[in-house]
Structures are given as structure tokens and as C-alpha cells.
Scaffold this motif. Structure first.
Motif, PDB file in Angstrom:
ATOM      1  N   UNK A   1     -34.008 -41.808 -52.415  1.00 10.38           N
ATOM      2  CA  UNK A   1     -33.566 -42.148 -51.060  1.00 10.38           C
ATOM      3  C   UNK A   1     -32.302 -41.377 -50.691  1.00 10.38           C
ATOM      4  N   UNK A   2     -31.349 -41.283 -51.627  1.00  6.80           N
ATOM      5  CA  UNK A   2     -30.099 -40.570 -51.348  1.00  6.80           C
ATOM      6  C   UNK A   2     -30.368 -39.098 -51.051  1.00  6.80           C
ATOM      7  N   UNK A   3     -31.234 -38.471 -51.852  1.00  6.39           N
ATOM      8  CA  UNK A   3     -31.558 -37.058 -51.631  1.00  6.39           C
ATOM      9  C   UNK A   3     -32.277 -36.878 -50.299  1.00  6.39           C
ATOM     10  N   UNK A   4     -33.214 -37.784 -49.991  1.00  4.47           N
ATOM     11  CA  UNK A   4     -33.963 -37.685 -48.731  1.00  4.47           C
ATOM     12  C   UNK A   4     -33.047 -37.853 -47.526  1.00  4.47           C
ATOM     13  N   UNK A   5     -32.136 -38.803 -47.596  1.00  7.20           N
ATOM     14  CA  UNK A   5     -31.201 -39.026 -46.488  1.00  7.20           C
ATOM     15  C   UNK A   5     -30.241 -37.853 -46.329  1.00  7.20           C
ATOM     16  N   UNK A   6     -29.861 -37.233 -47.452  1.00  4.77           N
ATOM     17  CA  UNK A   6     -29.018 -36.035 -47.373  1.00  4.77           C
ATOM     18  C   UNK A   6     -29.764 -34.911 -46.653  1.00  4.77           C
TER      19      UNK A   6
ATOM     20  N   UNK B   1     -29.181 -53.851 -35.424  1.00  4.77           N
ATOM     21  CA  UNK B   1     -28.352 -53.908 -34.225  1.00  4.77           C
ATOM     22  C   UNK B   1     -27.460 -52.681 -34.066  1.00  4.77           C
ATOM     23  N   UNK B   2     -27.004 -52.104 -35.181  1.00  4.04           N
ATOM     24  CA  UNK B   2     -26.047 -50.990 -35.091  1.00  4.04           C
ATOM     25  C   UNK B   2     -26.706 -49.621 -35.103  1.00  4.04           C
ATOM     26  N   UNK B   3     -27.963 -49.542 -35.550  1.00  6.45           N
ATOM     27  CA  UNK B   3     -28.616 -48.229 -35.651  1.00  6.45           C
ATOM     28  C   UNK B   3     -28.603 -47.453 -34.339  1.00  6.45           C
ATOM     29  N   UNK B   4     -28.964 -48.066 -33.192  1.00  9.50           N
ATOM     30  CA  UNK B   4     -28.931 -47.289 -31.945  1.00  9.50           C
ATOM     31  C   UNK B   4     -27.539 -46.764 -31.611  1.00  9.50           C
ATOM     32  N   UNK B   5     -26.519 -47.591 -31.835  1.00  6.77           N
ATOM     33  CA  UNK B   5     -25.149 -47.176 -31.519  1.00  6.77           C
ATOM     34  C   UNK B   5     -24.700 -46.035 -32.427  1.00  6.77           C
ATOM     35  N   UNK B   6     -24.973 -46.174 -33.725  1.00  3.19           N
ATOM     36  CA  UNK B   6     -24.554 -45.142 -34.677  1.00  3.19           C
ATOM     37  C   UNK B   6     -25.285 -43.827 -34.434  1.00  3.19           C
ATOM     38  N   UNK B   7     -26.584 -43.913 -34.129  1.00  2.00           N
ATOM     39  CA  UNK B   7     -27.366 -42.702 -33.914  1.00  2.00           C
ATOM     40  C   UNK B   7     -26.936 -41.989 -32.633  1.00  2.00           C
ATOM     41  N   UNK B   8     -26.505 -42.749 -31.612  1.00  2.00           N
ATOM     42  CA  UNK B   8     -25.952 -42.133 -30.410  1.00  2.00           C
ATOM     43  C   UNK B   8     -24.616 -41.450 -30.699  1.00  2.00           C
ATOM     44  N   UNK B   9     -23.864 -42.050 -31.606  1.00  2.00           N
ATOM     45  CA  UNK B   9     -22.569 -41.471 -31.991  1.00  2.00           C
ATOM     46  C   UNK B   9     -22.764 -40.169 -32.742  1.00  2.00           C
ATOM     47  N   UNK B  10     -23.557 -40.221 -33.837  1.00  2.00           N
ATOM     48  CA  UNK B  10     -23.809 -39.017 -34.638  1.00  2.00           C
ATOM     49  C   UNK B  10     -25.013 -39.278 -35.535  1.00  2.00           C
ATOM     50  N   UNK B  11     -26.097 -38.572 -35.287  1.00  2.00           N
ATOM     51  CA  UNK B  11     -27.298 -38.759 -36.117  1.00  2.00           C
ATOM     52  C   UNK B  11     -27.022 -38.343 -37.558  1.00  2.00           C
ATOM     53  N   UNK B  12     -26.431 -37.167 -37.719  1.00  2.00           N
ATOM     54  CA  UNK B  12     -26.130 -36.702 -39.075  1.00  2.00           C
ATOM     55  C   UNK B  12     -25.155 -37.610 -39.788  1.00  2.00           C
ATOM     56  N   UNK B  13     -24.118 -38.072 -39.080  1.00  2.00           N
ATOM     57  CA  UNK B  13     -23.142 -38.969 -39.689  1.00  2.00           C
ATOM     58  C   UNK B  13     -23.743 -40.300 -40.091  1.00  2.00           C
ATOM     59  N   UNK B  14     -24.683 -40.812 -39.285  1.00  2.00           N
ATOM     60  CA  UNK B  14     -25.347 -42.083 -39.608  1.00  2.00           C
ATOM     61  C   UNK B  14     -26.124 -41.970 -40.899  1.00  2.00           C
ATOM     62  N   UNK B  15     -26.874 -40.880 -41.057  1.00  2.00           N
ATOM     63  CA  UNK B  15     -27.681 -40.733 -42.270  1.00  2.00           C
ATOM     64  C   UNK B  15     -26.827 -40.432 -43.498  1.00  2.00           C
ATOM     65  N   UNK B  16     -25.668 -39.826 -43.285  1.00  2.00           N
ATOM     66  CA  UNK B  16     -24.729 -39.647 -44.398  1.00  2.00           C
ATOM     67  C   UNK B  16     -24.227 -41.008 -44.885  1.00  2.00           C
ATOM     68  N   UNK B  17     -23.936 -41.917 -43.934  1.00  2.00           N
ATOM     69  CA  UNK B  17     -23.483 -43.260 -44.309  1.00  2.00           C
ATOM     70  C   UNK B  17     -24.570 -43.994 -45.100  1.00  2.00           C
TER      71      UNK B  17
END
Length: 467
Positions: free
Chosen positions: A336-341, A419-435
Motif C-alpha cells: 500500500x505504501x509503495x502504491x500510494x507513493x 469527510x476530509x478526503x474531498x477537502x484534502x484532495x482539493x488542497x493537494x492530490x499528491x500531498x493527500x496520498x503522501x499523507x
């Protein structure tokens, strides 16, 4: 013959209706077995599998609910989770599932015949409440009835049923409208309720409640009428004798005892990390990822995701008693970590290339590969195994209350991610998946350091090891 025949001590004998004609079981003077050991094992497997398939109807309905509704159902599930452990402790695992089926049926009916949004909200909350109870009770019941060599695979059927429910809702949604789909969602519970009358109660719960004769009868039915259950009976009795769990109230203060810290941390930690690794966020954004790769049909994409989840979870069901829990969790979290990276890197790089370039298309394909790999890795370990381990390691004295807390934590984290996924993805898609990747990497360390291997051990051996 009535279902419950009176014995000399005035208590009902649940044993006799289960016996075949000409077959008689006595604890004091057991007749020599006429069957080979392989036949006994086969009969035990068939009996337990039949019970598992019946209670798995609850998680199928669970999959229907959460493929159709979002965060509001999570709120209902949190309320159900708070009550789940105590209900299962006071009226039994079967009674708990029967209670859970009722709000599910009412909820689906409210959704199907809704005249205004209030009925939809009420239906979603009721659905979530029932699911909160089911999500705790089903894995606990399966763990308590399964033989130690099959417990991992049978326990993983719980998550397999959830993925089947999700896939069915995706497929049926292509052909029927949402009102009819809600009516179809009632069917698993309508079959579950009568099915519960044909399976035995958890023998470990019966033993905990002091119903010794019923406990031995239930275990005999599950293991086969010619199986020798003496060793297992004595082990369960010894475990209960060393505990003050029978018919005693458990308070939150009891959870603070030092001897419970480790199993509580493992059980709650795994169920929280299951959600915090961001699977719901990835699935939420998967249609956008597919579209960026040129896959315009969201229906085809979601059905493909559902099918992959079912196949990967089925493989996990087959592997878990062969390879063990820890190795699958480590492989799953690492994958999962490698895929999300991979997903996050593809999103970051897209910001530096033109949308019309071939590089942009390649990055879109890479993000789709990352999503598919992430879902496969999740289904191989972090999907089914946290629920399985929670049902195995929580001590019997605090299982009801601790299980409620662990289930509540899981649904709370699910709500947070949804609840937070839409907000985070609007902020930064790459940053969300890094988190999300960071949480998966932390899961690898958590499992490596703290989670014990429970493969091939009885529940009593697992719980004794924490002392």
C-alpha cells in the motif's frame, strides 16, 4: 419433541434436537467413534462453514450500505459500535445479529419509500446503526466457533462478504434505480433472521454465561457428533476459571489495567490504521484518476474495482492460515505504501507537464496502476485481518467493552477519512496520498514491533500469552 427438553436440574437441553437418529452423545460415557479422524474433521468444517455462511449475510448487506452511502452512515455505525459489544455480551452473538437486522430492514424500507430527504437521512442512520453492530459481532462469532486451524480463513470470510456486497451493489446499480436497489438490500437480512435459528450459539459465550451443558452441546454440534471435544472443553473451562469474567459488569476503569494495554493497543491500533491508510480516500478519488487516464466510463471503473477487491480478498482468505497474519499485514502495508507513493508522484509530476503531452497520459496510467495495486494490497491483508485479530486477542473478560471501543474507533476513523478526503484532495492530490502513504509506512512498523502471530493457536492460548 419440543425444542428445549427439561433435564433433572430444570435447565433446557439444547442437545437433543441436533442429534441424528441413532446417534447419542454422553459426556460421561462416550461411545467409541465409528468415523475416521478425517471424516470428523470434514464434518466439523462443514458445520462451521454453514454457520459462517449464514452470519456472512450481515456483512454482505454491510457492503451494500457503504457502497451507496457516505459519511452519514458512518455516524450511525459509530452509535451501533458503542452498543455492539454490550449487546453481544448480554444477549449473545445470535441475538445481537438478530437485533442488528431489524434497523437494517427498517432503514432500507425508509430509503426505498422515501418521500423527502428526512426519510433518506433516517434510513442511512438506521442502516449505519445495524452495520455498527454487525461489524463487531460477526468476526467475534466466527472466531469463537472456528477450529484453530481454520479460524483465519473463516474469519476472513467476513471481509470477503463485505466486498461481495460492494460488488453486487455496483453491478445491480447498472440495471435498477436506487429505490429498487434499496429493496434488494433487504434480502440478506430477510435470509439472515430465519437462518440464525438453525445455527448454534457461540460455545465460548455460553460457557462465559455459566450455561455449561448448552456450551458443551454447542461445541459438539460444531465439531461433529463423533468428535472428541474433551480437550477443547477443558481448555475453555480453565480459561474461564482463571478469569472473573462470568456475569460481572465491566467498566471503562477496567480497561486501564496494565495487563490489558497491549491487546487493546493492538486491536484498536490495527482497526484505526486500516482506515487511516486512506483506502476510502483512494476509492473516493478513483473515478477522477481513471478519467485522467482516458477511462471515461465510471461504471466500468467502479465495477472493476469491486471485482478486484473480491478476488484479492478471496486470495487472502486462502492464504491467511498458510502464511500467517503478520506476514500478510506487513506485505499488505508495504505494498500500500509503495502504491500510494506511485500515485502521489504521478500527481506531483503532472503539474510540470502539459495535459496534451504523451508524458501526461503515461502519468495517468501510472496513477491507475497505483490505485489498482493499492486496492489489491489492502484486500490481501489490511482489509480482512484487523477484524480477525481484534476478535482473537481481546481478553474474554473485557471483550464486549473493548470490542465496542475498537469498533467505534474504526468507524470514527472511517468517518474522518470520508469527510476530509474531498477537502484534502482539493488542497493537494499528491500531498493527500503522501499523507496516506506515511500512515501505511507507520503500519508496517506497528505490525513488525507489536502484532503477534496468532496462526494455529486457540483463543485461550492467544489470550494466555498476554498475561
Amino acid at each position: 419433541m419440543s425444542f428445549r427438553e427439561e433435564t433433572d436440574d430444570g435447565r433446557g437441553d439444547l442437545r437433543k434436537p441436533f442429534l441424528h437418529t441413532g446417534s447419542w452423545y454422553r459426556m460421561g460415557s462416550r461411545q467409541s467413534s465409528l468415523m475416521s479422524s478425517s471424516q470428523v474433521i470434514r464434518d466439523s468444517s462443514v458445520s462451521v462453514l454453514a454457520c459462517v455462511l449464514i452470519v456472512a449475510l450481515g456483512p454482505i448487506q454491510f457492503g451494500f450500505t457503504f457502497s451507496l452511502f457516505g459519511s452519514l452512515s458512518n455516524v450511525g455505525a459509530m452509535v451501533g459500535a458503542i452498543a455492539s459489544g454490550q449487546i453481544a455480551e448480554y444477549i449473545g452473538r445470535k441475538g445481537s445479529l438478530m437485533i442488528a437486522a431489524i434497523p437494517n430492514i427498517i432503514g432500507w424500507l425508509a430509503i426505498s419509500f422515501a418521500k423527502d430527504p428526512s426519510f433518506l437521512y433516517m434510513g442511512r442512520l438506521l442502516e449505519g446503526f445495524g452495520v455498527g453492530i454487525i461489524s463487531y459481532t460477526v468476526p467475534v462469532y466466527i472466531a469463537e466457533i472456528a477450529p484453530q486451524n481454520l479460524r483465519g480463513g473463516l474469519g476472513s470470510v467476513n471481509q470477503l462478504a463485505v466486498t461481495i456486497g460492494i460488488m453486487l451493489s455496483y453491478l445491480l446499480g447498472l440495471f435498477v434505480n436506487w429505490r429498487l436497489l434499496a429493496v434488494i438490500g433487504i434480502l440478506p437480512c430477510l435470509v439472515l433472521i430465519p437462518g440464525l435459528f438453525f445455527i448454534p450459539e457461540s460455545p465460548r459465550w455460553l460457557a462465559k454465561m455459566g450455561l455449561t451443558e448448552d456450551f458443551e452441546t454447542s461445541l459438539q454440534v460444531l465439531r461433529g457428533f463423533d468428535a472428541d471435544i474433551t480437550v477443547e472443553v477443558n481448555e475453555i473451562k480453565r480459561s474461564l476459571a482463571s478469569s472473573t469474567s462470568r456475569r460481572t459488569a465491566v467498566r471503562f476503569a477496567d480497561l486501564k489495567q496494565r495487563r490489558y494495554w497491549l491487546p487493546l493497543m493492538i486491536g484498536i491500533g490495527l482497526l484505526c490504521l486500516q482506515q487511516l491508510s486512506g483506502t476510502n480516500g483512494v476509492i473516493f478519488y478513483s473515478s477522477n484518476i481513471f478519467q485522467s487516464a482516458g477511462i471515461s466510463s465510471s461504471n466500468a471503473a467502479t465495477c472493476g474495482v469491486g471485482a478486484i477487491q473480491v478476488i484479492a480478498t478471496a486470495i487472502a482468505t486462502w492464504l491467511v492460515d498458510k502464511t500467517g497474519r503478520r506476514i500478510l499485514l506487513i506485505v499488505s502495508s508495504t505494498g500500500m505504501a509503495v502504491s500510494l507513493l506511485l500515485i502521489s508522484v504521478s500527481f506531483f509530476l503532472k503539474g510540470f507537464v502539459s495535459e496534451d503531452s504523451s508524458v501526461y497520459a503515461i502519468l495517468g496510467i501510472l496513477s491507475v496502476v497505483g490505485v489498482m495495486c493499492m486496492i489489491v494490497c489492502f484486500s490481501l491483508g489490511m482489509g480482512p485481518i484487523p477484524w480477525l485479530i481484534m476478535s482473537e486477542i481481546l481478553p474474554i473478560k473485557i471483550k464486549g467493552l473493548a470490542g465496542s471501543v475498537a469498533t467505534l474507533a474504526n468507524w470514527f476513523c472511517s468517518w474522518v477519512i470520508t469527510a476530509t478526503a474531498p477537502l484534502l484532495l482539493d488542497w493537494s492530490s499528491g500531498g493527500t496520498f503522501i499523507a496516506y502513504m506515511a500512515m501505511s509506512a507507520f503500519t508496517v512498523a506497528f505490525v513488525s514491533i507489536w502484532v503477534p502471530e496468532t496462526k494455529g493457536k486457540t483463543l485461550e492460548e492467544i489470550q494466555f500469552s498476554f498475561r
